[in-house]
Design a protein around this motif. Structure first.
Motif, mmCIF file in Angstrom:
data_model
loop_
_atom_site.group_PDB
_atom_site.id
_atom_site.type_symbol
_atom_site.label_atom_id
_atom_site.label_comp_id
_atom_site.label_asym_id
_atom_site.label_seq_id
_atom_site.Cartn_x
_atom_site.Cartn_y
_atom_site.Cartn_z
ATOM 1 N N LEU A 131 4.367 16.371 -4.169
ATOM 2 C CA LEU A 131 4.986 17.547 -4.767
ATOM 3 C C LEU A 131 5.000 17.369 -6.287
ATOM 4 O O LEU A 131 5.788 16.600 -6.832
ATOM 5 C CB LEU A 131 6.411 17.717 -4.228
ATOM 6 N N SER A 132 4.113 18.081 -6.975
ATOM 7 C CA SER A 132 4.029 17.973 -8.433
ATOM 8 C C SER A 132 5.098 18.796 -9.124
ATOM 9 O O SER A 132 5.701 18.363 -10.103
ATOM 10 C CB SER A 132 2.652 18.428 -8.934
ATOM 11 N N ASP A 133 5.330 20.001 -8.611
ATOM 12 C CA ASP A 133 6.301 20.875 -9.265
ATOM 13 C C ASP A 133 6.719 21.945 -8.271
ATOM 14 O O ASP A 133 5.955 22.334 -7.399
ATOM 15 C CB ASP A 133 5.677 21.530 -10.505
ATOM 16 N N GLU A 134 7.963 22.382 -8.403
ATOM 17 C CA GLU A 134 8.452 23.485 -7.588
ATOM 18 C C GLU A 134 9.308 24.377 -8.466
ATOM 19 O O GLU A 134 9.895 23.913 -9.459
ATOM 20 C CB GLU A 134 9.251 22.991 -6.384
ATOM 21 N N PRO A 135 9.396 25.672 -8.156
ATOM 22 C CA PRO A 135 10.159 26.576 -9.021
ATOM 23 C C PRO A 135 11.613 26.145 -9.190
ATOM 24 O O PRO A 135 12.096 26.042 -10.310
ATOM 25 C CB PRO A 135 10.043 27.921 -8.303
ATOM 26 N N ALA A 136 12.313 25.901 -8.105
ATOM 27 C CA ALA A 136 13.708 25.462 -8.180
ATOM 28 C C ALA A 136 13.728 23.946 -8.080
ATOM 29 O O ALA A 136 13.541 23.386 -7.005
ATOM 30 C CB ALA A 136 14.528 26.095 -7.047
ATOM 31 N N GLN A 137 13.971 23.287 -9.197
ATOM 32 C CA GLN A 137 13.861 21.835 -9.217
ATOM 33 C C GLN A 137 15.003 21.127 -8.511
ATOM 34 O O GLN A 137 15.005 19.899 -8.433
ATOM 35 C CB GLN A 137 13.812 21.342 -10.673
ATOM 36 N N GLY A 138 15.986 21.859 -8.047
ATOM 37 C CA GLY A 138 17.094 21.210 -7.358
ATOM 38 C C GLY A 138 18.003 20.549 -8.351
ATOM 39 O O GLY A 138 18.962 21.104 -8.803
ATOM 40 N N GLY A 139 17.715 19.319 -8.716
ATOM 41 C CA GLY A 139 18.524 18.601 -9.685
ATOM 42 C C GLY A 139 18.368 19.115 -11.083
ATOM 43 O O GLY A 139 19.006 18.631 -11.982
ATOM 44 N N GLY A 140 17.472 20.098 -11.283
ATOM 45 C CA GLY A 140 17.323 20.660 -12.610
ATOM 46 C C GLY A 140 16.464 19.780 -13.478
ATOM 47 O O GLY A 140 15.559 19.091 -13.048
ATOM 48 N N PHE A 141 16.771 19.784 -14.763
ATOM 49 C CA PHE A 141 15.958 19.036 -15.714
ATOM 50 C C PHE A 141 16.132 17.538 -15.526
ATOM 51 O O PHE A 141 15.210 16.758 -15.711
ATOM 52 C CB PHE A 141 16.364 19.408 -17.137
ATOM 53 N N PHE A 142 17.345 17.106 -15.196
ATOM 54 C CA PHE A 142 17.639 15.691 -15.191
ATOM 55 C C PHE A 142 17.671 15.178 -13.750
ATOM 56 O O PHE A 142 18.612 15.412 -13.016
ATOM 57 C CB PHE A 142 18.967 15.439 -15.898
ATOM 58 N N ASN A 143 16.623 14.482 -13.344
ATOM 59 C CA ASN A 143 16.484 14.060 -11.961
ATOM 60 C C ASN A 143 16.615 12.551 -11.866
ATOM 61 O O ASN A 143 15.915 11.814 -12.548
ATOM 62 C CB ASN A 143 15.105 14.467 -11.412
ATOM 63 N N LEU A 144 17.507 12.082 -10.992
ATOM 64 C CA LEU A 144 17.643 10.654 -10.745
ATOM 65 C C LEU A 144 16.961 10.256 -9.443
ATOM 66 O O LEU A 144 16.252 9.261 -9.394
ATOM 67 C CB LEU A 144 19.134 10.268 -10.691
ATOM 68 N N ALA A 145 17.191 11.008 -8.361
ATOM 69 C CA ALA A 145 16.605 10.659 -7.062
ATOM 70 C C ALA A 145 15.306 11.425 -6.842
ATOM 71 O O ALA A 145 15.205 12.600 -7.207
ATOM 72 C CB ALA A 145 17.605 10.984 -5.945
#
Length: 831
Positions: A172-186
């Motif tokens: 998964l390279s990119d998705e519209p709704a990033q879930g964690g937003g800009f700052f992703n830890l997991a």
């Protein structure tokens, strides 16, 4: 006549540049604009990313978001109105491969997901991206590339998700709704919602974010919004595409504001360099202006020429600063690259306008007063050099500089209250710094009277020019302070925090423990000699009323209170307070049969304005629960044991659906227990605190690196101030050295006196910077972090002696050419 001022302006500007008169002034101005625009270009790119994504940030035109299942009536009404819909569930869990478990962010989606935007997939690490407009098929997951690296697995391998195995179908390279937003830890994992039941990961009280995504024409979306708003449960919210991810917008805004304020330190130091360089320029051009006055140039023409020359020079230098800032923003992007999931778009031209405006305000504020005096030069100056240069009004100089600095602070802070506090802090620090420098310079003058030889010459020279010494020492002291303060925050406070952690503090948390798993899990841990803490029930609830007053985030001025008013609390209940809790007001309930009541942590009570006796109402599991506050607690959060902001008596929450949480310490040689625990209890999510802290430290380190990058401009500005201070006093030094050499002083003695003077200035600057850095570090530790702060002697050694060595060497080398020139030539030029 209209072209005459422009012709004269261009000719003088060209002559000034060729003679090198404008090099220092242009360097200070370019540096100021570069620091402002570097941050401006960076934040512009981040904001452009958020604006560009629009509906893609939520993969829909409108979303209903909740911590519990949404009513079926919402779906039915959207279908009736002809809207396209999709459901998603998002939660954190642990996936398992042969190498072990890994914490991930799982999103289970309908086949119609995403409603807006497209997914980008890769079939291998080196494969090109391909776009797709639908979610993964049943039995398959799409994962972020770093998960494959962490678990050393590849496309086609099975991945353990709860009680089932799912095949990895793509990266998964990119998705519209990033879930964690800009700052992703997991790392992210995308799965089909039909596979969710087989995983057995979701229970009645599991921590899950439910979303109903809606898309359609603008009019229908506008029509359904009031209907949904009127029926939203208290723990649900509407997310409009135009207001998507306000928490990330606020986070970016705060970060941008902090970086912009950091650039004001550069402006403050560079402003001193601009003022000193302007003073030097005035002295060098006084004779030329006197000749022009003798040739009949009227004062109003000279004033017009000076203003035009200043504006034209300011525009050119500001544009060069914008170019340097555009190059410099690449460093910020590289420093913070780990914060963003994809490449940022190119910046707009808006920061250029901000940079040019900043440069012109700084130049006019700090440079105009010294240059205005050139128009007052008497024609007799061409014949009588002893007339000197007309003095500038000290009140005008301070007023212009203060007005420019105030305007820029209010502009960059973008917050009236914050700007006032910052301006008061800057003025207070400057007054304290200047007062301390004056005191130390006077002390140096006293020591000069008791010294002999080169020591007497060097210290006397420092005391003879107090105004120059103040600007020179204060400017460079601020630059050193920036570096030392970062060292205090990064090293001393971090070490103090680490030292405050108790030995064998819990380093693993287990969350999402279902009620039927409590006893089997206790037995599992007991069999492996793991001393777990108590298992505490955890229930999610949103605070909706305090003492009959509805909780509205907009009514709180404190940003933390505003965030707390919008989030759901982790509530718990029990017969006794936890071991890390101390009752500071009121009384704990006597037993499990006590009537409904709450106990609140005192810090959050102060933030939200909660007092003893206030009735709190929470929305829990679809209904209201309420009770009075009968005690306030002090919680030792750094114990890393399980603790809660709000606890209740068993009679109040004992019958609500709950999951359980616990923590324990696990040594490094026994970490093999975690994969076994994950296989035995697939719905339980283990959180490795050490790993999470490591990730958080990496994020913080990136942020600190960005701040250090911005403060690099400040350090360079400090060097410019020192150099400008040296250059501003060169004319006086040239005459002094000519007279001293005529009276028999040797080059070696004068060189030694210069080393004494500049080394003493460096020692004083380093001493002041060390004092301010340690004081600020102590205030941060005591007042903000509540840590025990110990003074660092190494910091003082580096700050004082390193500054003395650096400034002493640089100042001596910069003034050495004065000693080479024959004294007769110097005296003739002075006459």
């Amino acid at each position: 006549m209209t072209t005459q001022p422009w012709r004269i302006t261009l000719r003088l500007l060209r002559q000034d540049w060729r003679s090198g008169e404008l090099y220092l002034l242009s360097a200070a101005l370019i540096l100021t604009v570069a620091s402002i625009t570097a941050v401006g270009f960076f934040t512009d790119r981040v904001e452009a990313t958020m604006d560009r994504q629009g509906s893609e940030l939520i993969a829909a035109d409108l979303a209903v978001e909740s911590s519990s299942s949404l009513p079926d009536t919402f779906q039915a009404e959207s279908d009736r109105m002809g809207l396209v819909s999709a459901r998603t569930l998002e939660f954190r869990s642990v996936v398992v491969a042969d190498r072990g478990p890994q914490l991930v962010q799982i999103k289970a989606v309908d086949p119609a997901y995403p409603l807006r935007g497209q997914l980008r997939l890769r079939d291998g690490f080196d494969s090109p991206d391909r776009t797709i407009a639908a979610g993964p098929p049943a039995g398959e997951v799409w994962v972020e590339s770093r998960l494959l690296r962490l678990l050393d697995i590849g496309i086609g391998d099975p991945l353990g998700v709860g009680d089932t195995q799912l095949r990895i179908g793509a990266i998964l390279s990119d998705e519209p709704a990033q879930g964690g937003g800009f700052f992703n830890l997991a790392p992210r994992v995308l799965m089909n919602r039909t596979d969710l039941e087989a995983t057995q990961l979701i229970g009645p009280a599991s921590r899950v974010t439910h979303r109903l995504l809606l898309a359609g024409d603008a009019r229908t979306i506008a029509d359904i919004k009031p209907w949904l708003t009127a029926r939203l449960p208290p723990n649900a919210s509407l997310v409009d595409a135009r207001e998507a991810r306000p928490e990330f917008a606020a986070a970016v805004d705060r970060a941008a504001r902090f970086l912009r304020l950091a650039t004001l330190v550069t402006l403050l130091v560079a402003g001193a360099a601009i003022a000193l360089a302007s003073h030097r320029l005035v002295e060098r051009q006084t004779d030329a202006v006197a000749v022009m006055r003798c040739l009949g140039a009227p004062r109003h023409l000279l004033m017009r020429v000076f203003v035009l020359r200043l504006v034209l020079f300011g525009l050119i230098a500001s544009l060069l600063g914008c170019l340097l800032g555009w190059l410099g923003q690449a460093g910020l992007v590289a420093a913070l690259s780990g914060w963003f999931p994809s490449d940022l778009p190119s910046p707009s031209l808006a920061p250029i306008l901000v940079g040019v405006a900043t440069g012109m305000i700084a130049l006019l504020g700090f440079a105009v007063p010294p240059l205005v005096q050139l128009a007052k030069v008497s024609p007799l100056r061409a014949l009588r050099r002893d007339l000197g240069t007309p003095r500038t009004s000290a009140a005008l100089t301070l007023a212009a500089a203060g007005l420019a600095l105030s305007l820029l602070i209010f502009w960059q802070a973008d917050n009236f209250a914050l700007a006032w506090k910052l301006l008061a802090g800057v003025l207070g620090a400057l007054v304290s710094l200047i007062g301390a420098v004056l005191l130390l310079v006077r002390l140096a003058g006293g020591l000069a009277g008791r010294s002999r030889g080169v020591w007497r010459l060097g210290l006397a020279a420092l005391a003879r020019r107090p105004s120059g010494a103040v600007l020179q020492i204060a400017g460079f002291g601020i630059g050193i302070l920036a570096l030392l303060l970062l060292a205090v925050v990064r090293v001393d406070l971090l070490r103090a925090w680490q030292d405050s952690l108790p030995v064998n503090a819990p380093n693993y948390f287990l969350i999402n423990i279902q009620p039927h798993e409590v006893e089997p899990l206790r037995a599992f841990l007991r069999e492996r000699d793991i001393d777990e803490n108590e298992l505490y029930p955890m229930i999610r609830g949103r605070l909706i009323r305090i003492a009959g007053r509805e909780v509205k985030p907009t009514e709180y001025e404190n940003p933390r209170a505003e965030r707390l008013a919008t989030r759901e609390f982790n509530l718990s209940y029990g017969e006794k307070p936890q071991p890390d809790n101390r009752i500071v007001a009121g009384d704990w309930w006597p037993d499990a049969k006590a009537p409904p009541q709450f106990s609140v942590e005192q810090g959050i009570a102060e933030t939200l304005g909660i007092k003893l006796g206030d009735e709190l109402v929470f929305w829990v599991s679809g209904h209201e629960v309420s009770g009075p506050v009968t005690s306030l607690r002090e919680v030792k959060w750094d114990s890393f044991n399980v603790n809660f902001f709000v606890s209740a008596s068993p009679a109040l929450l004992g019958n609500e659906p709950a999951t359980f949480i616990t923590s324990f310490h696990l040594s490094a040689d026994r970490e093999s227990v975690i994969p076994e625990l994950t296989r035995r209890f697939p719905s339980v999510t283990p959180l490795d605190v050490d790993a999470i802290l490591k990730q958080v430290r990496q994020v913080i380190d990136r942020g600190v690196l960005a701040v250090e990058y911005v403060f690099l401009f400040t350090l360079i500005a400090g060097l410019l101030v020192m150099y400008a201070g040296i250059q501003a006093s060169l004319e006086d030094r040239r005459v002094e050295h000519g007279i001293l050499r005529t009276l028999g002083a040797g080059r070696r003695a004068l060189l030694s006196s210069l080393a004494v003077e500049f080394t003493a200035a460096g020692l004083l600057a380093g001493l002041l910077a060390s004092v301010f850095a340690e004081t600020t570090g102590w205030l941060l530790a005591e007042q903000l972090f509540e840590l025990e702060f110990s003074f660092n002697p190494t910091l003082w050694l580096i700050g004082v002696f390193g500054s003395g060595l650096l400034i002493g060497l640089a100042g001596t080398l910069a003034t050495y050419p004065l000693l080479i020139r024959p004294p007769l030539q110097t005296l003739r030029r002075a006459g």
